[in-house]
Design a protein around this motif. Structure first.
Motif, PDB file in Angstrom:
ATOM      1  N   ARG A 124      15.785 -23.365  -6.400  1.00  0.00           N
ATOM      2  CA  ARG A 124      15.879 -22.242  -5.505  1.00  0.00           C
ATOM      3  C   ARG A 124      17.493 -22.472  -4.646  1.00  0.00           C
ATOM      4  O   ARG A 124      18.155 -21.816  -4.398  1.00  0.00           O
ATOM      5  CB  ARG A 124      14.720 -21.739  -4.415  1.00  0.00           C
ATOM      6  CG  ARG A 124      14.946 -20.538  -3.520  1.00  0.00           C
ATOM      7  CD  ARG A 124      13.840 -20.404  -2.729  1.00  0.00           C
ATOM      8  NE  ARG A 124      14.038 -19.321  -2.008  1.00  0.00           N
ATOM      9  CZ  ARG A 124      14.448 -19.278  -0.498  1.00  0.00           C
ATOM     10  NH1 ARG A 124      14.440 -20.767  -0.121  1.00  0.00           N
ATOM     11  NH2 ARG A 124      14.659 -18.449   0.308  1.00  0.00           N
ATOM     12  N   GLU A 125      17.362 -23.655  -3.950  1.00  0.00           N
ATOM     13  CA  GLU A 125      18.691 -23.966  -3.395  1.00  0.00           C
ATOM     14  C   GLU A 125      19.810 -24.317  -4.234  1.00  0.00           C
ATOM     15  O   GLU A 125      20.769 -23.665  -3.864  1.00  0.00           O
ATOM     16  CB  GLU A 125      18.183 -25.647  -2.769  1.00  0.00           C
ATOM     17  CG  GLU A 125      17.381 -25.494  -1.524  1.00  0.00           C
ATOM     18  CD  GLU A 125      16.818 -26.940  -1.288  1.00  0.00           C
ATOM     19  OE1 GLU A 125      16.192 -26.991  -0.081  1.00  0.00           O
ATOM     20  OE2 GLU A 125      16.860 -27.808  -2.084  1.00  0.00           O
ATOM     21  N   ARG A 179      20.224 -22.279  -6.947  1.00  0.00           N
ATOM     22  CA  ARG A 179      20.781 -20.648  -6.903  1.00  0.00           C
ATOM     23  C   ARG A 179      21.582 -20.305  -5.894  1.00  0.00           C
ATOM     24  O   ARG A 179      22.576 -19.625  -5.830  1.00  0.00           O
ATOM     25  CB  ARG A 179      19.773 -19.956  -7.457  1.00  0.00           C
ATOM     26  CG  ARG A 179      19.214 -20.334  -8.801  1.00  0.00           C
ATOM     27  CD  ARG A 179      18.196 -18.949  -9.098  1.00  0.00           C
ATOM     28  NE  ARG A 179      16.960 -19.059  -8.493  1.00  0.00           N
ATOM     29  CZ  ARG A 179      15.852 -19.581  -8.728  1.00  0.00           C
ATOM     30  NH1 ARG A 179      15.611 -20.620  -9.640  1.00  0.00           N
ATOM     31  NH2 ARG A 179      14.853 -19.631  -7.899  1.00  0.00           N
TER      32      ARG A 179
END
Length: 156
Positions: free
Chosen positions: A114-115, A117
């Motif tokens: 997530r980080e 992206r």
């Protein structure tokens, strides 16, 4: 379907992982023969897939007894890794460099998917609509700020 560059990269990485030292020494012509490709294809893979941003160092010796030595750069902590990356982007960072940096941080478990992206969205060329070389300087500044934040939050 994987292309020949992906296959060669996978082969070389597998050999590096098997070595305790994280270092391999290859002959370009022998690897090219193994994959039935031209030696320049091996150069391409090494120059694009085994970069400092991806955590590798490469040295070569040309000539008849020549070799290419590939080292996996080892860091002791996420903080050391991030500091090393920050030092390497002082002059700017291309989109490819940013992708390689994020990929390495992911591989080293320094960031989550997530980080990764979120970081890529922040530094993508479509987000940073500046002319070159200003865009690369801005991308590096954003990456440095994000990486410094990661160091700070890790130390808490």
């Amino acid at each position: 379907m994987r292309n020949i560059s992906d296959i060669i990269e996978g082969y070389l990485k597998a050999i590096i992982e098997k070595e305790d030292s994280g270092t391999i020494e290859i002959k370009r012509s022998e690897v090219a023969e193994k994959f039935s490709c031209v030696p320049s294809q091996i150069n391409y893979v090494i120059n694009t897939r085994f970069t400092v941003e991806r955590g590798y160092a490469v040295e070569s010796k040309r000539g008849g007894g020549g070799y290419i030595r590939i080292y996996r750069v080892q860091t002791n902590s996420s903080k050391e890794l991030i500091e090393h990356i920050i030092g390497g982007i002082q002059q700017g960072a291309s989109n490819t460099m940013a992708e390689d940096i994020v990929l390495r941080l992911l591989e080293e478990d320094a960031i989550t998917e997530r980080e990764a992206r979120i970081i890529m969205a922040a530094v993508d060329r479509t987000t940073l609509q500046y002319p070159l070389p200003e865009r690369d300087v801005m991308r590096a500044r954003i990456l440095q700020a994000i990486l410094m934040t990661l160091i700070y939050t890790e130390m808490k």
